[in-house]
Scaffold this active site. Structure first.
Site, PDB file in Angstrom:
ATOM      1  N   LYS A  76     -25.976  18.537  13.867  1.00 32.74           N
ATOM      2  CA  LYS A  76     -25.542  18.041  12.851  1.00 32.74           C
ATOM      3  C   LYS A  76     -24.023  17.600  13.465  1.00 32.74           C
ATOM      4  CE  LYS A  76     -24.155  18.248   8.021  1.00 32.74           C
ATOM      5  NZ  LYS A  76     -24.554  19.070   6.209  1.00 32.74           N
ATOM      6  N   SER A 151     -26.996  16.769   2.904  1.00 34.93           N
ATOM      7  CA  SER A 151     -26.792  15.956   3.690  1.00 34.93           C
ATOM      8  C   SER A 151     -27.320  16.254   5.269  1.00 34.93           C
ATOM      9  CB  SER A 151     -25.308  15.860   3.572  1.00 34.93           C
ATOM     10  OG  SER A 151     -25.032  17.842   4.212  1.00 34.93           O
ATOM     11  N   SER A 175     -28.132  21.285   1.565  1.00 33.91           N
ATOM     12  CA  SER A 175     -27.718  20.199   2.168  1.00 33.91           C
ATOM     13  C   SER A 175     -28.957  21.202   3.604  1.00 33.91           C
ATOM     14  CB  SER A 175     -26.483  20.155   2.975  1.00 33.91           C
ATOM     15  OG  SER A 175     -25.987  19.079   1.919  1.00 33.91           O
TER      16      SER A 175
HETATM   17  N1  GLN Z   1     -26.162  17.984  -2.249  1.00 33.88           N
HETATM   18  C1  GLN Z   1     -24.937  18.862  -2.471  1.00 33.88           C
HETATM   19  C2  GLN Z   1     -23.660  18.070  -2.428  1.00 33.88           C
HETATM   20  O1  GLN Z   1     -23.284  16.809  -2.818  1.00 33.88           O
HETATM   21  C3  GLN Z   1     -25.326  19.575  -1.290  1.00 33.88           C
HETATM   22  C4  GLN Z   1     -24.574  19.492   0.322  1.00 33.88           C
HETATM   23  C5  GLN Z   1     -24.229  20.693   0.927  1.00 33.88           C
HETATM   24  O2  GLN Z   1     -24.971  21.713   0.535  1.00 33.88           O
HETATM   25  N2  GLN Z   1     -23.673  20.096   1.695  1.00 33.88           N
HETATM   26  O3  GLN Z   1     -22.229  18.219  -2.951  1.00 33.88           O
END
Ligand code: GLN
Length: 473
Positions: A76, A151, A175
């Site tokens: 990532k 994400s 994410s």
């Molecule tokens: N959807 C969550 C956020 O926007 C989780 C993001 C993540 O785990 N990096 O913060």
């Protein structure tokens, strides 16, 4: 090339000479080319991967098979890999190259893994659909009109579409697990403090954890064992709490189901019937299923967003156009260096979160929002641990619906934040959680079930995931 679900199968075929590592890497590269429209990769390290594959073939011929020989991994775009670009899918890090490797990345490399490229994600890991990337959305290979989740959307799709065998992601509030469930692969968020965060571009430091996307529980465990463990570079990695051993015992387990989750009015009917099937099948197989109330559910997403935006506003202050971050050509003095560089460099969602975080930390509102959210977090953690004391694992859906359409929630931040309803608990409490693919929706979309165990109980989590898989229809 046959499609592999397990590292052990790849290595058996490499060992027997049935396939070569070079052919394996070539087939992933071919899949990357065929699926380039999915936009999963921001950069492909083709030459390096081929070079390392040739070296791997030579090593295997010389009898030197390493733990991750032949395992092709995508990273990532928030993980540092020495002498390679890393941008957090943001314009502000354009042209930036890492001077060192993240500990997790280094450990995989030392174990013989091959890195094939870096994957697209929401900018600074903020999002649940991968639509917040400065480099465009990622498409879900199961239905290209839908999001892959976020994400870590690019990492999920890279594994889903066979563009690599494993991908690393990060999970601050879901994410890894949410995109895993949207794409039909396995995704693990380890215990907070199990895996070093050194070399991870921070979003919310008291939540962030590195984990993997795989095609089997066996591989999830394999990768976890490679990357977890103490690290001098990250004092939040526990030196005392090693992953706890787990005795399989009678093989009959106790799953606890959250009432509020299965009766939630926003729960998609296919997801509801999936978890009901899982419960019925677990009971039929002799496991115990009990139910618990968790009235704090409705406070989880608000507490999560208050604390994470506060931490983000502080973490992202380093991207100022001075030390880090691309400097705007409009910069003429200190003030305009900050203002113009950040205005041009950050996307809308990142700006929204920095402002929100700065607001909740400001002296007039600190007690009303930030402090209160910390108290709520402490309560959630305590209650979660209490429930986990009385069962083997919590069982809830990973997400309230299968993958949604691209653009469906993009204009409504609250709807997007609610996509994290079932995943943030594990991050708020610091406990490990996994998403296991479990059936398809009526529209043939993947769905995932989530298991949560106690602190450092990853071994138990893996054993129970196998149990859950064994009752899938
Ligand atoms: N959807 C969550 C956020 O926007 C989780 C993001 C993540 O785990 N990096 O913060």
């Amino acid at each position: 090339m046959k499609s592999y679900n397990r590292i052990s199968e790849i290595q058996a075929d490499l060992q027997s000479g049935h396939i070569s590592c070079l052919d394996l890497v070539r087939s992933y590269l071919e899949n990357i080319r065929l699926n380039s429209h999915l936009n999963a990769f921001l950069e492909v390290w083709e030459e390096e991967a081929l070079r390392r594959a040739a070296q791997t073939d030579e090593n295997i011929r010389a009898g030197k098979m390493q733990k991750l020989s032949g395992v092709v991994i995508a990273l990532k775009d928030v993980l540092a890999y020495k002498n390679h670009k890393v941008s957090a899918s943001s314009k502000i890090l354009e042209g930036f190259e890492s001077l060192y490797s993240a500990t997790a990345v280094q450990r995989l490399e030392d174990a013989g893994a091959i890195f094939i490229g870096r994957t697209n994600c929401d900018e600074f890991a903020m999002g649940a659909s991968n639509e917040n990337s400065a480099f465009g959305p990622v498409l879900n290979a199961a239905d290209e009109t839908r999001v892959p989740g976020g994400s870590s959307g690019g990492s999920a799709v890279a594994v889903q579409a066979g563009m690599c065998h494993v991908a690393l992601g990060t999970d601050t509030g879901g994410s890894i697990r949410q995109p895993a469930s949207f794409t039909g692969v396995y995704g693990l968020k380890p215990t907070y403090g199990a895996v070093s965060r050194w070399g991870l571009l921070a979003y919310a430091s008291s939540f962030d954890q590195i984990g993997s996307f795989c095609r089997s529980v066996e591989d999830i465990e394999w990768i976890y064992n490679c990357i977890a463990g103490p690290d001098d570079q990250d004092s939040t990695v526990s030196v005392n709490h090693k992953t706890l051993p787990f005795e399989k015992g009678s093989g009959k387990y106790h799953f606890a189901v959250m009432e509020e989750a299965i009766h939630h009015p926003g729960l998609n009917e296919d997801v509801r019937s999936m978890i009901k099937t899982a419960i019925a099948n677990l009971e039929k197989a002799g496991h115990r299923v009990s139910y618990f109330r968790f009235p704090l559910l409705e406070y989880m997403v608000p507490a999560y967003y208050v604390i994470t935006t506060a931490e983000a506003s502080s973490n992202l202050s380093r991207y100022s156009g001075l030390l880090y971050g691309k400097r705007s050509t409009a910069a003429v003095d200190l003030e305009s260096t900050f203002v113009a560089s950040r205005t041009e460099g950050f996307g809308t969602e990142v700006k929204r979160r920095i402002m929100l975080g700065t607001f909740v930390l400001s002296s007039d509102y600190y007690d009303a929002y930030y402090k209160k959210a910390l108290q709520v977090r402490a309560l959630i953690r305590q209650k979660t641990l209490e429930i986990l004391d009385g069962c083997d694992a919590i069982l809830i859906p990973t997400t309230s619906s299968p993958a949604f359409k691209i653009g469906e929630k993009a204009k409504d931040p609250i709807a997007m934040y609610l996509a994290d309803l079932f995943t943030v608990q594990a991050n708020l409490a610091g406990v490990p959680a996994i998403s296991v693919p479990f059936g398809k929706s009526s529209e043939n979309l993947p769905m995932g079930l989530q298991l949560i165990t106690g602190l450092f109980e990853e071994q138990k989590l893996f054993a129970l995931s196998e149990t859950l898989m064994s009752v899938a229809e």
